[in-house]
Design a protein around this motif. Structure first.
Motif, PDB file in Angstrom:
ATOM      1  N   PHE A 135      43.770  43.915  31.318  1.00  0.00           N
ATOM      2  CA  PHE A 135      44.066  45.006  32.055  1.00  0.00           C
ATOM      3  C   PHE A 135      43.863  45.085  33.702  1.00  0.00           C
ATOM      4  N   CYS A 136      44.583  45.403  34.451  1.00  0.00           N
ATOM      5  CA  CYS A 136      44.787  45.578  35.920  1.00  0.00           C
ATOM      6  C   CYS A 136      43.233  44.715  36.384  1.00  0.00           C
ATOM      7  N   TYR A 137      43.143  43.776  37.466  1.00  0.00           N
ATOM      8  CA  TYR A 137      42.228  43.433  38.301  1.00  0.00           C
ATOM      9  C   TYR A 137      42.046  43.895  39.740  1.00  0.00           C
ATOM     10  N   LEU A 171      38.080  53.573  36.560  1.00  0.00           N
ATOM     11  CA  LEU A 171      36.352  52.807  35.362  1.00  0.00           C
ATOM     12  C   LEU A 171      36.858  51.926  36.144  1.00  0.00           C
ATOM     13  N   VAL A 172      35.880  50.755  36.991  1.00  0.00           N
ATOM     14  CA  VAL A 172      35.146  49.347  36.731  1.00  0.00           C
ATOM     15  C   VAL A 172      34.669  48.919  35.707  1.00  0.00           C
ATOM     16  N   CYS A 173      35.269  48.012  34.772  1.00  0.00           N
ATOM     17  CA  CYS A 173      34.097  47.536  34.205  1.00  0.00           C
ATOM     18  C   CYS A 173      34.116  45.832  34.444  1.00  0.00           C
ATOM     19  N   ILE A 193      34.946  46.611  26.528  1.00  0.00           N
ATOM     20  CA  ILE A 193      34.468  47.653  26.213  1.00  0.00           C
ATOM     21  C   ILE A 193      35.856  48.681  26.647  1.00  0.00           C
ATOM     22  N   ALA A 194      36.337  47.553  27.658  1.00  0.00           N
ATOM     23  CA  ALA A 194      37.824  48.506  28.360  1.00  0.00           C
ATOM     24  C   ALA A 194      38.530  49.009  27.477  1.00  0.00           C
ATOM     25  N   GLN A 195      38.576  48.401  26.450  1.00  0.00           N
ATOM     26  CA  GLN A 195      39.704  48.276  25.326  1.00  0.00           C
ATOM     27  C   GLN A 195      39.278  49.418  24.882  1.00  0.00           C
ATOM     28  N   TYR A 196      37.710  48.785  24.163  1.00  0.00           N
ATOM     29  CA  TYR A 196      37.034  50.520  23.033  1.00  0.00           C
ATOM     30  C   TYR A 196      37.171  51.625  24.033  1.00  0.00           C
ATOM     31  N   ARG A 250      43.877  53.600  34.010  1.00  0.00           N
ATOM     32  CA  ARG A 250      42.447  53.881  35.138  1.00  0.00           C
ATOM     33  C   ARG A 250      41.651  52.662  35.059  1.00  0.00           C
ATOM     34  N   ILE A 251      41.719  52.470  34.364  1.00  0.00           N
ATOM     35  CA  ILE A 251      40.657  51.517  34.157  1.00  0.00           C
ATOM     36  C   ILE A 251      41.180  49.724  34.300  1.00  0.00           C
ATOM     37  N   VAL A 252      40.410  49.581  35.261  1.00  0.00           N
ATOM     38  CA  VAL A 252      40.362  48.184  35.642  1.00  0.00           C
ATOM     39  C   VAL A 252      39.299  47.010  35.142  1.00  0.00           C
ATOM     40  N   ARG A 253      39.321  45.316  35.459  1.00  0.00           N
ATOM     41  CA  ARG A 253      38.414  44.724  35.312  1.00  0.00           C
ATOM     42  C   ARG A 253      37.613  44.171  36.625  1.00  0.00           C
TER      43      ARG A 253
END
Length: 361
Positions: free
Chosen positions: A12-14, A81-83, A104-107, A117-120
Protein backbone atom coordinates in the motif's frame (compact mmCIF):
# COMPACT_ATOMS: atom_id res chain seq x y z
CA UNK A 1 0.42 -14.44 3.80
CA UNK A 2 -0.92 -15.76 7.09
CA UNK A 3 -3.74 -14.47 9.29
CA UNK A 4 -6.23 -16.05 6.91
CA UNK A 5 -5.82 -13.29 4.31
CA UNK A 6 -4.44 -14.03 0.83
CA UNK A 7 -1.46 -11.90 -0.19
CA UNK A 8 -2.28 -9.74 -3.20
CA UNK A 9 1.44 -9.22 -3.81
CA UNK A 10 0.89 -5.45 -3.83
CA UNK A 11 1.79 -3.23 -0.89
CA UNK A 12 0.00 0.00 0.00
CA UNK A 13 1.04 3.63 -0.27
CA UNK A 14 2.70 5.18 2.76
CA UNK A 15 2.25 8.44 4.65
CA UNK A 16 4.61 9.94 7.21
CA UNK A 17 3.51 10.53 10.79
CA UNK A 18 3.40 14.26 10.05
CA UNK A 19 1.02 13.69 7.15
CA UNK A 20 -1.10 11.33 9.25
CA UNK A 21 -1.24 13.93 12.03
CA UNK A 22 -2.59 16.54 9.60
CA UNK A 23 -5.14 14.09 8.19
CA UNK A 24 -6.39 13.45 11.73
CA UNK A 25 -6.58 17.14 12.60
CA UNK A 26 -8.54 17.83 9.41
CA UNK A 27 -11.03 15.00 10.01
CA UNK A 28 -9.84 13.29 6.84
CA UNK A 29 -8.68 9.96 8.27
CA UNK A 30 -9.60 6.87 10.23
CA UNK A 31 -6.79 5.20 12.21
CA UNK A 32 -6.66 1.42 12.66
CA UNK A 33 -4.19 -0.15 15.09
CA UNK A 34 -3.26 -3.72 14.11
CA UNK A 35 -1.28 -4.64 17.24
CA UNK A 36 -2.26 -7.19 19.89
CA UNK A 37 -4.79 -6.44 22.63
CA UNK A 38 -2.23 -5.93 25.42
CA UNK A 39 -0.12 -3.62 23.25
CA UNK A 40 -3.15 -1.48 22.41
CA UNK A 41 -4.14 -1.22 26.08
CA UNK A 42 -0.61 -0.16 27.03
CA UNK A 43 -0.18 2.64 24.49
CA UNK A 44 -2.06 3.94 21.47
CA UNK A 45 -2.79 6.96 19.29
CA UNK A 46 -6.01 8.82 20.07
CA UNK A 47 -9.16 8.02 18.03
CA UNK A 48 -7.65 4.73 16.77
CA UNK A 49 -9.92 1.78 16.12
CA UNK A 50 -8.43 -1.54 17.21
CA UNK A 51 -8.41 -4.48 14.81
CA UNK A 52 -5.73 -6.94 15.87
CA UNK A 53 -4.11 -8.97 13.11
CA UNK A 54 -3.90 -11.92 15.49
CA UNK A 55 -7.64 -11.75 16.14
CA UNK A 56 -8.27 -12.82 12.55
CA UNK A 57 -7.12 -16.36 13.34
CA UNK A 58 -6.70 -16.60 17.13
CA UNK A 59 -10.26 -15.71 18.17
CA UNK A 60 -13.39 -17.69 17.44
CA UNK A 61 -15.25 -15.93 14.67
CA UNK A 62 -12.26 -13.73 13.82
CA UNK A 63 -12.68 -9.96 13.76
CA UNK A 64 -15.84 -8.27 14.96
CA UNK A 65 -18.03 -7.99 11.87
CA UNK A 66 -19.74 -4.79 12.98
CA UNK A 67 -16.41 -3.02 13.42
CA UNK A 68 -15.12 -4.27 10.08
CA UNK A 69 -18.24 -3.04 8.28
CA UNK A 70 -17.99 0.35 10.01
CA UNK A 71 -14.39 0.73 8.82
CA UNK A 72 -15.26 -0.34 5.28
CA UNK A 73 -18.14 2.17 5.21
CA UNK A 74 -15.91 5.00 6.50
CA UNK A 75 -13.28 4.28 3.84
CA UNK A 76 -15.83 4.09 1.06
CA UNK A 77 -17.36 7.38 2.23
CA UNK A 78 -14.09 9.13 1.35
CA UNK A 79 -11.99 8.84 4.52
CA UNK A 80 -8.35 7.81 4.29
CA UNK A 81 -7.73 4.73 6.42
CA UNK A 82 -4.33 4.84 8.14
CA UNK A 83 -3.08 1.40 9.22
CA UNK A 84 -0.36 1.24 11.85
CA UNK A 85 1.58 -1.11 14.11
CA UNK A 86 4.69 -0.68 16.27
CA UNK A 87 6.99 0.16 13.36
CA UNK A 88 4.94 -0.57 10.21
CA UNK A 89 7.83 -2.58 8.77
CA UNK A 90 8.07 -2.95 5.01
CA UNK A 91 7.84 -6.57 3.90
CA UNK A 92 10.99 -6.60 1.79
CA UNK A 93 13.14 -5.77 4.84
CA UNK A 94 11.18 -7.70 7.47
CA UNK A 95 12.85 -11.10 7.08
CA UNK A 96 10.37 -11.92 4.32
CA UNK A 97 7.35 -11.48 6.59
CA UNK A 98 4.52 -9.01 6.14
CA UNK A 99 3.76 -6.36 8.77
CA UNK A 100 0.62 -6.67 10.88
CA UNK A 101 -0.70 -3.37 9.53
CA UNK A 102 -0.39 -4.68 5.97
CA UNK A 103 -2.32 -7.81 6.99
CA UNK A 104 -5.16 -5.63 8.27
CA UNK A 105 -5.03 -3.33 5.25
CA UNK A 106 -5.31 -6.28 2.87
CA UNK A 107 -8.06 -7.85 5.00
CA UNK A 108 -10.17 -4.69 4.76
CA UNK A 109 -9.71 -4.67 0.98
CA UNK A 110 -10.95 -8.27 0.91
CA UNK A 111 -13.97 -7.11 2.95
CA UNK A 112 -14.84 -4.42 0.40
CA UNK A 113 -12.80 -1.33 1.29
CA UNK A 114 -11.34 0.79 -1.52
CA UNK A 115 -7.62 -0.08 -1.76
CA UNK A 116 -6.85 3.39 -3.07
CA UNK A 117 -8.05 4.96 0.20
CA UNK A 118 -5.88 2.81 2.50
CA UNK A 119 -2.35 3.83 3.51
CA UNK A 120 0.29 2.60 5.95
CA UNK A 121 2.00 4.96 8.39
CA UNK A 122 5.78 4.87 8.03
CA UNK A 123 7.44 4.03 11.34
CA UNK A 124 4.17 3.23 13.12
CA UNK A 125 3.32 4.48 16.60
CA UNK A 126 7.01 4.57 17.55
CA UNK A 127 7.71 7.16 14.86
CA UNK A 128 4.73 9.21 16.10
CA UNK A 129 6.26 9.21 19.59
CA UNK A 130 9.73 10.02 18.28
CA UNK A 131 8.28 13.04 16.46
CA UNK A 132 6.59 14.02 19.76
CA UNK A 133 3.20 14.58 18.17
CA UNK A 134 0.21 15.08 20.44
CA UNK A 135 -2.40 12.44 21.10
CA UNK A 136 -0.60 9.51 22.74
CA UNK A 137 -2.71 7.67 25.29
CA UNK A 138 -0.79 5.47 27.70
CA UNK A 139 2.98 4.95 27.81
CA UNK A 140 5.09 7.47 25.88
CA UNK A 141 8.06 5.11 25.46
CA UNK A 142 8.68 3.04 22.31
CA UNK A 143 7.17 -0.44 22.15
CA UNK A 144 8.55 -3.30 20.12
CA UNK A 145 7.77 -7.04 20.00
CA UNK A 146 5.22 -6.65 22.79
CA UNK A 147 7.55 -4.92 25.27
CA UNK A 148 8.19 -1.34 26.36
CA UNK A 149 11.67 -0.19 25.32
CA UNK A 150 14.07 2.54 26.43
CA UNK A 151 13.40 6.03 25.05
CA UNK A 152 16.40 5.80 22.68
CA UNK A 153 15.41 2.37 21.35
CA UNK A 154 16.00 1.62 17.66
CA UNK A 155 14.54 -1.53 16.06
CA UNK A 156 16.97 -4.19 14.77
CA UNK A 157 18.43 -3.49 11.35
CA UNK A 158 16.17 -6.01 9.64
CA UNK A 159 13.17 -4.39 11.29
CA UNK A 160 13.75 -0.76 10.41
CA UNK A 161 10.89 0.98 8.68
CA UNK A 162 13.05 3.12 6.36
CA UNK A 163 14.59 1.90 3.16
CA UNK A 164 17.83 3.38 1.91
CA UNK A 165 17.12 6.88 0.66
CA UNK A 166 13.89 7.29 2.65
CA UNK A 167 13.62 10.44 4.74
CA UNK A 168 10.75 11.50 6.97
CA UNK A 169 10.52 15.27 7.10
CA UNK A 170 8.26 17.49 9.21
CA UNK A 171 5.77 19.67 7.35
CA UNK A 172 7.52 22.90 8.25
CA UNK A 173 6.99 25.38 5.42
CA UNK A 174 5.87 28.78 6.63
CA UNK A 175 3.37 27.28 9.05
CA UNK A 176 3.20 28.47 12.61
CA UNK A 177 2.87 25.93 15.41
CA UNK A 178 1.69 25.60 18.97
CA UNK A 179 3.74 22.68 20.20
CA UNK A 180 6.77 20.63 19.26
CA UNK A 181 6.75 17.60 16.99
CA UNK A 182 9.33 18.99 14.58
CA UNK A 183 7.59 22.33 14.15
CA UNK A 184 8.80 25.72 15.38
CA UNK A 185 7.27 26.35 18.81
CA UNK A 186 5.03 29.32 19.57
CA UNK A 187 3.47 30.06 22.96
CA UNK A 188 -0.04 28.54 22.88
CA UNK A 189 -1.58 31.13 25.21
CA UNK A 190 -1.13 33.97 22.70
CA UNK A 191 -3.77 34.70 20.09
CA UNK A 192 -5.03 37.58 17.92
CA UNK A 193 -7.10 40.03 19.97
CA UNK A 194 -5.40 39.30 23.29
CA UNK A 195 -4.13 42.25 25.35
CA UNK A 196 -0.51 41.84 26.46
CA UNK A 197 2.27 43.66 28.26
CA UNK A 198 5.57 44.08 26.43
CA UNK A 199 8.64 43.03 28.41
CA UNK A 200 12.29 42.13 27.94
CA UNK A 201 12.96 44.11 24.75
CA UNK A 202 16.57 45.24 24.31
CA UNK A 203 16.59 47.30 21.12
CA UNK A 204 13.28 48.97 22.04
CA UNK A 205 13.54 49.05 25.82
CA UNK A 206 11.32 52.14 25.80
CA UNK A 207 8.36 49.86 25.01
CA UNK A 208 8.82 47.57 28.01
CA UNK A 209 5.85 47.78 30.35
CA UNK A 210 3.49 49.16 27.71
CA UNK A 211 0.14 47.57 26.91
CA UNK A 212 -0.59 46.31 23.41
CA UNK A 213 -3.07 44.17 21.51
CA UNK A 214 -2.01 41.20 19.40
CA UNK A 215 -2.90 41.62 15.73
CA UNK A 216 -1.44 38.55 14.02
CA UNK A 217 1.38 36.01 13.96
CA UNK A 218 4.02 36.59 11.26
CA UNK A 219 5.24 33.14 10.27
CA UNK A 220 8.28 34.32 8.28
CA UNK A 221 9.84 35.97 11.35
CA UNK A 222 8.17 33.77 14.01
CA UNK A 223 7.02 36.89 15.86
CA UNK A 224 3.71 38.36 16.94
CA UNK A 225 2.72 41.74 15.54
CA UNK A 226 1.15 43.90 18.24
CA UNK A 227 -0.39 47.37 18.27
CA UNK A 228 0.36 49.70 21.17
CA UNK A 229 -2.66 50.82 23.18
CA UNK A 230 -1.63 54.47 23.29
CA UNK A 231 -1.99 57.54 21.12
CA UNK A 232 0.78 56.36 18.76
CA UNK A 233 -0.89 53.01 17.90
CA UNK A 234 2.55 51.92 16.75
CA UNK A 235 2.89 48.36 15.49
CA UNK A 236 5.91 46.26 16.45
CA UNK A 237 6.88 42.60 16.14
CA UNK A 238 7.90 40.72 19.27
CA UNK A 239 8.96 37.22 20.20
CA UNK A 240 6.44 35.27 22.25
CA UNK A 241 8.81 35.41 25.23
CA UNK A 242 8.55 39.23 25.23
CA UNK A 243 4.77 39.25 25.57
CA UNK A 244 2.85 38.58 28.76
CA UNK A 245 -0.92 38.17 28.75
CA UNK A 246 -2.33 41.03 30.82
CA UNK A 247 -5.46 39.16 31.82
CA UNK A 248 -7.78 41.10 29.55
CA UNK A 249 -10.33 39.04 27.65
CA UNK A 250 -9.99 38.89 23.85
CA UNK A 251 -12.90 40.25 21.81
CA UNK A 252 -15.97 38.04 21.64
CA UNK A 253 -15.31 37.41 17.96
CA UNK A 254 -11.52 37.47 17.44
CA UNK A 255 -10.08 37.48 13.97
CA UNK A 256 -9.90 34.00 12.47
CA UNK A 257 -6.41 32.45 12.50
CA UNK A 258 -4.48 32.77 9.29
CA UNK A 259 -5.13 29.68 7.20
CA UNK A 260 -2.09 27.89 5.85
CA UNK A 261 -2.24 24.74 3.79
CA UNK A 262 0.01 21.76 3.21
CA UNK A 263 -0.15 18.88 0.75
CA UNK A 264 -0.25 15.40 2.27
CA UNK A 265 -0.59 11.84 1.04
CA UNK A 266 -4.09 10.40 1.28
CA UNK A 267 -4.07 7.18 -0.74
CA UNK A 268 -3.15 5.86 -4.15
CA UNK A 269 -2.00 2.67 -5.83
CA UNK A 270 1.67 1.64 -5.54
CA UNK A 271 3.61 -0.39 -8.06
CA UNK A 272 4.05 -0.09 -11.81
CA UNK A 273 1.74 2.51 -13.25
CA UNK A 274 0.47 3.52 -9.83
CA UNK A 275 0.84 6.80 -8.01
CA UNK A 276 0.40 8.25 -4.54
CA UNK A 277 -2.63 10.51 -4.21
CA UNK A 278 -2.31 13.79 -2.32
CA UNK A 279 -4.73 16.37 -0.99
CA UNK A 280 -4.38 19.89 0.35
CA UNK A 281 -5.39 20.38 3.99
CA UNK A 282 -5.33 23.21 6.50
CA UNK A 283 -2.11 23.11 8.53
CA UNK A 284 -2.99 22.46 12.17
CA UNK A 285 -0.13 23.09 14.62
CA UNK A 286 0.62 20.18 16.95
CA UNK A 287 -0.16 20.55 20.62
CA UNK A 288 2.40 19.73 23.35
CA UNK A 289 3.58 16.12 23.57
CA UNK A 290 1.94 14.86 26.74
CA UNK A 291 0.67 11.57 28.14
CA UNK A 292 -3.09 10.97 28.29
CA UNK A 293 -4.01 14.44 27.05
CA UNK A 294 -6.25 13.77 24.05
CA UNK A 295 -6.59 16.48 21.42
CA UNK A 296 -9.03 14.58 19.21
CA UNK A 297 -12.11 12.47 19.86
CA UNK A 298 -14.33 10.22 17.76
CA UNK A 299 -18.04 11.02 17.62
CA UNK A 300 -19.97 7.96 18.82
CA UNK A 301 -23.37 9.40 17.91
CA UNK A 302 -24.73 12.17 15.72
CA UNK A 303 -26.04 14.40 18.52
CA UNK A 304 -23.32 16.17 20.51
CA UNK A 305 -23.52 19.01 23.02
CA UNK A 306 -21.48 22.19 23.27
CA UNK A 307 -21.47 25.62 24.83
CA UNK A 308 -19.78 28.76 23.56
CA UNK A 309 -17.61 29.44 26.63
CA UNK A 310 -16.58 27.68 29.82
CA UNK A 311 -18.72 30.05 31.86
CA UNK A 312 -21.87 29.79 29.74
CA UNK A 313 -24.90 27.97 31.14
CA UNK A 314 -26.47 27.64 27.70
CA UNK A 315 -25.98 24.20 26.13
CA UNK A 316 -26.80 23.63 22.48
CA UNK A 317 -27.09 20.44 20.45
CA UNK A 318 -24.95 20.04 17.33
CA UNK A 319 -24.88 17.28 14.74
CA UNK A 320 -21.73 15.46 13.63
CA UNK A 321 -21.42 12.25 11.59
CA UNK A 322 -20.67 9.12 13.61
CA UNK A 323 -16.95 8.37 13.32
CA UNK A 324 -16.00 11.98 12.59
CA UNK A 325 -13.14 13.61 14.51
CA UNK A 326 -13.77 16.39 17.02
CA UNK A 327 -10.55 18.39 17.45
CA UNK A 328 -9.69 19.94 20.85
CA UNK A 329 -6.85 21.82 22.54
CA UNK A 330 -6.28 19.16 25.20
CA UNK A 331 -7.78 21.36 27.91
CA UNK A 332 -10.55 19.81 30.04
CA UNK A 333 -12.72 21.33 32.74
CA UNK A 334 -15.67 20.31 34.89
CA UNK A 335 -18.94 22.18 34.35
CA UNK A 336 -21.33 23.35 37.03
CA UNK A 337 -23.40 20.16 36.77
CA UNK A 338 -20.33 17.94 37.06
CA UNK A 339 -19.90 17.12 33.37
CA UNK A 340 -16.43 17.04 31.80
CA UNK A 341 -15.99 19.39 28.84
CA UNK A 342 -13.23 19.65 26.23
CA UNK A 343 -12.15 22.97 24.73
CA UNK A 344 -12.57 22.93 20.94
CA UNK A 345 -9.56 23.78 18.76
CA UNK A 346 -10.32 26.75 16.49
CA UNK A 347 -6.90 26.30 14.86
CA UNK A 348 -8.21 22.99 13.51
CA UNK A 349 -11.34 24.57 12.10
CA UNK A 350 -13.68 23.92 15.02
CA UNK A 351 -15.99 26.73 16.10
CA UNK A 352 -15.08 28.29 19.42
CA UNK A 353 -16.58 26.53 22.41
CA UNK A 354 -16.49 23.37 24.49
CA UNK A 355 -17.95 19.94 23.79
CA UNK A 356 -19.31 17.23 26.07
CA UNK A 357 -20.73 13.69 25.71
CA UNK A 358 -20.92 11.25 22.84
CA UNK A 359 -17.14 11.24 22.32
CA UNK A 360 -14.45 8.58 22.50
CA UNK A 361 -10.67 8.77 22.48
Amino acid sequence: MGYGVPDSGVDFCYVTVYEAHQLMKNDKAVFVDSRDDDDFKTTRIQTSFHLSANSLIMKAGGAEKGLVQQLVDLVNSGKTLVCLSDACVKGNINRGHVSRCRHIAQYLVEMGADRGRIVRMTGGINAWKKAQLDGILGDLRPMYAGAIQAADFEPPKEGREEEEGDEVRPLRGEARALGNGGYAAVAPELAPGLQVEIQGLVSRADLNGKQAKIKEFVASSERWEVELLDETQERVRCKATCLKASGSTPPAAPAAPLEEFVEVGCGGTPGDGGARDTCKVRFVPPRPFSQDRPTAYRALKTDLYKKSTKESDKIIKVTRPVGSTVRTTGELFVGGAGGVWAELDVMAGEKKGCSERGLST
